[in-house]
Design a protein around this motif. Structure first.
Motif, PDB file in Angstrom:
ATOM      1  N   GLU A 183     -23.138  -9.835 -47.495  1.00 12.86           N
ATOM      2  CA  GLU A 183     -22.949 -11.233 -47.886  1.00 12.86           C
ATOM      3  C   GLU A 183     -21.490 -11.544 -48.231  1.00 12.86           C
ATOM      4  N   GLY A 184     -20.609 -10.542 -48.042  1.00 13.30           N
ATOM      5  CA  GLY A 184     -19.182 -10.810 -48.223  1.00 13.30           C
ATOM      6  C   GLY A 184     -18.578 -10.313 -49.511  1.00 13.30           C
ATOM      7  N   ASP A 185     -19.372  -9.580 -50.303  1.00 11.23           N
ATOM      8  CA  ASP A 185     -18.799  -9.028 -51.545  1.00 11.23           C
ATOM      9  C   ASP A 185     -18.222  -7.640 -51.236  1.00 11.23           C
ATOM     10  N   PHE A 186     -16.936  -7.611 -50.930  1.00 11.81           N
ATOM     11  CA  PHE A 186     -16.301  -6.346 -50.519  1.00 11.81           C
ATOM     12  C   PHE A 186     -15.767  -5.541 -51.706  1.00 11.81           C
ATOM     13  N   THR A 187     -16.182  -5.928 -52.903  1.00  5.32           N
ATOM     14  CA  THR A 187     -15.739  -5.158 -54.072  1.00  5.32           C
ATOM     15  C   THR A 187     -16.721  -4.021 -54.390  1.00  5.32           C
ATOM     16  N   GLN A 188     -17.845  -3.994 -53.682  1.00  7.98           N
ATOM     17  CA  GLN A 188     -18.856  -2.968 -53.978  1.00  7.98           C
ATOM     18  C   GLN A 188     -18.335  -1.571 -53.654  1.00  7.98           C
ATOM     19  N   ARG A 189     -18.534  -0.661 -54.598  1.00  4.47           N
ATOM     20  CA  ARG A 189     -18.185   0.753 -54.366  1.00  4.47           C
ATOM     21  C   ARG A 189     -19.335   1.614 -54.859  1.00  4.47           C
TER      22      ARG A 189
ATOM     23  N   ASP B 199     -20.562  12.902 -50.782  1.00  3.54           N
ATOM     24  CA  ASP B 199     -19.809  12.565 -49.567  1.00  3.54           C
ATOM     25  C   ASP B 199     -20.196  11.187 -49.033  1.00  3.54           C
ATOM     26  N   PHE B 200     -21.468  10.831 -49.227  1.00  2.00           N
ATOM     27  CA  PHE B 200     -21.901   9.536 -48.722  1.00  2.00           C
ATOM     28  C   PHE B 200     -21.111   8.417 -49.400  1.00  2.00           C
ATOM     29  N   ALA B 201     -20.881   8.608 -50.718  1.00  2.00           N
ATOM     30  CA  ALA B 201     -20.120   7.601 -51.472  1.00  2.00           C
ATOM     31  C   ALA B 201     -18.728   7.433 -50.863  1.00  2.00           C
ATOM     32  N   THR B 202     -18.083   8.575 -50.551  1.00  2.70           N
ATOM     33  CA  THR B 202     -16.739   8.517 -49.973  1.00  2.70           C
ATOM     34  C   THR B 202     -16.776   7.746 -48.650  1.00  2.70           C
ATOM     35  N   SER B 203     -17.789   8.045 -47.830  1.00  2.00           N
ATOM     36  CA  SER B 203     -17.871   7.379 -46.521  1.00  2.00           C
ATOM     37  C   SER B 203     -18.158   5.892 -46.690  1.00  2.00           C
ATOM     38  N   PHE B 204     -19.102   5.567 -47.580  1.00  5.05           N
ATOM     39  CA  PHE B 204     -19.448   4.158 -47.799  1.00  5.05           C
ATOM     40  C   PHE B 204     -18.221   3.389 -48.273  1.00  5.05           C
ATOM     41  N   ASN B 205     -17.527   3.984 -49.249  1.00  2.69           N
ATOM     42  CA  ASN B 205     -16.361   3.292 -49.813  1.00  2.69           C
ATOM     43  C   ASN B 205     -15.265   3.126 -48.769  1.00  2.69           C
ATOM     44  N   SER B 206     -15.077   4.166 -47.940  1.00  2.00           N
ATOM     45  CA  SER B 206     -14.076   4.047 -46.864  1.00  2.00           C
ATOM     46  C   SER B 206     -14.470   2.926 -45.914  1.00  2.00           C
TER      47      SER B 206
ATOM     48  N   LEU C 283     -13.605  -2.377 -43.791  1.00  6.28           N
ATOM     49  CA  LEU C 283     -14.119  -3.727 -43.518  1.00  6.28           C
ATOM     50  C   LEU C 283     -13.239  -4.779 -44.191  1.00  6.28           C
ATOM     51  N   THR C 284     -12.830  -4.478 -45.426  1.00  7.23           N
ATOM     52  CA  THR C 284     -11.977  -5.416 -46.164  1.00  7.23           C
ATOM     53  C   THR C 284     -10.652  -5.611 -45.426  1.00  7.23           C
ATOM     54  N   ALA C 285     -10.071  -4.468 -45.004  1.00  4.84           N
ATOM     55  CA  ALA C 285      -8.773  -4.545 -44.308  1.00  4.84           C
ATOM     56  C   ALA C 285      -8.915  -5.327 -43.002  1.00  4.84           C
ATOM     57  N   ASN C 286      -9.999  -5.026 -42.253  1.00  5.51           N
ATOM     58  CA  ASN C 286     -10.210  -5.729 -40.974  1.00  5.51           C
ATOM     59  C   ASN C 286     -10.412  -7.222 -41.194  1.00  5.51           C
ATOM     60  N   ARG C 287     -11.170  -7.527 -42.235  1.00  4.83           N
ATOM     61  CA  ARG C 287     -11.458  -8.934 -42.519  1.00  4.83           C
ATOM     62  C   ARG C 287     -10.161  -9.664 -42.889  1.00  4.83           C
ATOM     63  N   GLU C 288      -9.335  -9.011 -43.703  1.00  2.24           N
ATOM     64  CA  GLU C 288      -8.088  -9.653 -44.105  1.00  2.24           C
ATOM     65  C   GLU C 288      -7.168  -9.850 -42.905  1.00  2.24           C
ATOM     66  N   ALA C 289      -7.163  -8.837 -42.016  1.00  2.10           N
ATOM     67  CA  ALA C 289      -6.336  -8.955 -40.805  1.00  2.10           C
ATOM     68  C   ALA C 289      -6.834 -10.112 -39.935  1.00  2.10           C
TER      69      ALA C 289
ATOM     70  N   GLN D 247     -34.314   7.994 -55.435  1.00  2.00           N
ATOM     71  CA  GLN D 247     -34.935   6.699 -55.146  1.00  2.00           C
ATOM     72  C   GLN D 247     -34.156   5.575 -55.828  1.00  2.00           C
ATOM     73  N   ALA D 248     -33.842   5.769 -57.128  1.00  2.86           N
ATOM     74  CA  ALA D 248     -33.115   4.727 -57.874  1.00  2.86           C
ATOM     75  C   ALA D 248     -31.729   4.509 -57.267  1.00  2.86           C
ATOM     76  N   ALA D 249     -31.065   5.616 -56.911  1.00  2.00           N
ATOM     77  CA  ALA D 249     -29.722   5.495 -56.325  1.00  2.00           C
ATOM     78  C   ALA D 249     -29.786   4.735 -55.001  1.00  2.00           C
ATOM     79  N   LEU D 250     -30.797   5.058 -54.179  1.00  2.00           N
ATOM     80  CA  LEU D 250     -30.898   4.394 -52.878  1.00  2.00           C
ATOM     81  C   LEU D 250     -31.274   2.919 -53.032  1.00  2.00           C
ATOM     82  N   ARG D 251     -32.101   2.619 -54.022  1.00  2.00           N
ATOM     83  CA  ARG D 251     -32.446   1.208 -54.242  1.00  2.00           C
ATOM     84  C   ARG D 251     -31.202   0.408 -54.619  1.00  2.00           C
ATOM     85  N   HIS D 252     -30.358   1.008 -55.449  1.00  2.00           N
ATOM     86  CA  HIS D 252     -29.111   0.326 -55.809  1.00  2.00           C
ATOM     87  C   HIS D 252     -28.196   0.216 -54.583  1.00  2.00           C
ATOM     88  N   LEU D 253     -28.195   1.270 -53.784  1.00  2.00           N
ATOM     89  CA  LEU D 253     -27.356   1.261 -52.580  1.00  2.00           C
ATOM     90  C   LEU D 253     -27.779   0.152 -51.612  1.00  2.00           C
ATOM     91  N   VAL D 254     -29.103  -0.056 -51.514  1.00  2.00           N
ATOM     92  CA  VAL D 254     -29.613  -1.137 -50.654  1.00  2.00           C
ATOM     93  C   VAL D 254     -29.046  -2.471 -51.135  1.00  2.00           C
TER      94      VAL D 254
END
Lengths: 179, 305
Positions: free
Chosen positions: B101-107, B113-120, B125-131, B86-93
């Motif tokens: 909101e544009g903060d692409f530094t979140q990891r 595995d979910f962490a790996t997918s989220f971070n990827s 998103l960061t790469a696409n935005r920069e492009a 629950q605590a992990a998911l609340r932080h994830l939210v």
């Protein structure tokens, strides 16, 4: 310095000393048990001599001073809340203080909910049905006050000692005239 | 052997366990008058287990329905695991909201595995935005650049000039604006072809760029017409610059396919009059340009003659 009476807080970062010089063999880290031994025997003595309320006030104030000092010396003047959180997370994990996470951050109302997992003070303690991380409450207040420039009231709403697995803190702006 | 009353109590506990295993926990009635023995203690523990089961059930049900605000008083290791999640998911939210909101530094540093997918996902998103930002930057530059000469085009020049004129008005200054045109450009095209015309246009752009300052507006206004505005410089500076440009262009004979193409320009120069429309300034410079043309070309005409 440590034997003077005072009415204002006088802690300075330099009071931590030169650890490289002073502990060439043992280094800058110590066992958590030793830290907790000091924290809880100190709390015990404070309660014994001044009561629970005084002990809590002392721990809160000490935590607040520590938060302000950490903000000033370790967090590199973060420009916004996101940078503050990242910097705090990084510093706290490096220092082994705990894993800090944000659950809510309302920047308009300055209302925050933070959690600390693997908390230095309480993780692993037996269930006591009482939240005990008063030092952390002060610490978070000190950080937020240093960053936002307004006084904060921080309350631990969940604690390892009340049966939760993370300590959860709720921070809201404090009426500056309240005691 | 148990006596009949104890056997009945054991039966009650056994049935209670069976109901619990079926997911239908119901507390046992512990008779206050019952003997304080192991069987009574078993019933008490059983009821505690029911309560913990209820807490766990409620927490898992809430979690499975997407609720992250439940408050579970459960103490079992499984309940603690749910609280951790629950605590992990609340932080994830919160982290997801930050990314939105544009903060692409979140990891994410938990949830496997979910962490790996989220971070990827955030990295992508960061790469696409920069492009996209880079594409936007390029489009913005392209939109105000003349493709042939590389100078600012009319649109870009107008944007810059409006800014500079506002600044000049605030400073109480009258900056100079000059229009210029290649003499007999049609003859260049007719004699050597349009490709040669393009070479002449590019050569002229090169001379203008080389002889103006970085802060000057130096633009291809259209066709063979060019415009220069020198911010913070008045008519006297402008006249000297115009004369220098005219002379440099004349000296700079363009070579095309081993042939030498002589190029000259005519220039009309004016200053911006306070509060007038930009187009009025350009029209006035244009009028002086045509005076220069009519007076024999390869010359500078302006407000003072």
């Amino acid at each position: 310095m440590f034997q003077e009476e005072r009415v204002d807080f006088k802690f300075e970062w330099e009071h931590l000393g030169n650890l490289a010089l002073g502990r060439p063999n043992l280094g800058p880290t110590t066992h958590i048990a030793l830290y907790r031994l000091m924290q809880f025997t100190l709390r015990d003595a404070l309660i014994r001599h001044g009561g629970v309320e005084l002990a809590n006030r002392v721990f809160f104030d000490a935590g607040r001073n520590a938060g302000a000092a950490i903000y000033k010396h370790l967090l590199n003047a973060p420009k916004d809340m996101g940078e503050l959180v990242r910097s705090l997370q990084r510093s706290f994990e490096e220092l082994g203080g705990g894993i800090i996470r944000v659950e809510e951050a309302d920047l308009e109302k300055n209302h925050f909910v933070l959690t600390v997992a693997e908390d230095l003070d309480c993780s692993g303690l037996p269930l006591m049905d009482e939240a005990i991380c008063t030092y952390d409450e002060g610490f978070i207040a000190g950080i937020l006050e240093a960053h936002l420039g307004i006084p904060f009231r921080v309350r631990e709403v969940d604690c390892w000692c009340t049966g939760d697995r993370v300590c959860r803190f709720e921070a809201v702006p404090r009426d500056p005239t309240a005691t | 052997m148990l006596d009949p009353s104890d056997a009945a109590r054991v039966d009650q506990v056994t049935e209670a366990i069976a109901r619990l295993l079926k997911g239908q926990p119901s507390p046992l009635q512990v008779d206050a008058d019952a003997p304080q023995d192991e069987i009574r203690q078993l019933a008490v523990y059983m009821n505690q287990l029911f309560i913990e089961f209820d807490h766990l059930n409620a927490a898992i049900t809430a979690l499975s329905q997407g609720s992250l605000t439940f408050d579970s008083p459960g103490r079992l290791p499984a309940a603690n695991a749910v609280k951790n999640l629950q605590a992990a998911l609340r932080h994830l939210v919160w982290q997801t909201r930050q990314v939105a909101e544009g903060d692409f530094t979140q990891r994410v540093s938990f949830l496997g595995d979910f962490a790996t997918s989220f971070n990827s996902m955030v990295e992508q998103l960061t790469a696409n935005r920069e492009a996209l930002l880079e594409q936007n930057r390029l489009l913005e530059v392209t939109a105000i650049t003349d493709a042939l000469t590389g100078l600012t085009n009319r649109r870009g020049a107008r944007e810059r000039m409006i800014l500079e004129l506002h600044r000049a008005v605030r400073a109480g200054f009258a900056p100079c604006v000059m229009m210029m045109d290649i003499d007999h450009f049609k003859r260049v095209n007719d004699t050597w072809g349009h490709e040669a015309g393009d070479v002449v246009l590019k050569a002229l752009a090169g001379v203008l760029k080389k002889n103006t300052r970085f802060e000057d507006v130096c633009a291809r206004w259209g066709g063979e017409e060019f415009l220069i505005m020198a911010p913070e410089k008045g008519l006297e500076f402008g006249l000297a610059l115009a004369e220098r440009l005219r002379a440099r262009v004349e000296e700079n004979v363009v070579e095309y396919n081993s042939q030498r193409i002589p190029v000259t320009i005519s220039i009309g120069i004016t200053t911006y009059w306070d509060a007038e429309d930009l187009d009025a300034t350009v029209r006035r410079a244009d009028g002086h340009l045509y005076r220069a043309k009519n007076a024999g070309r390869n010359r500078v005409c302006g407000d003072l003659g």
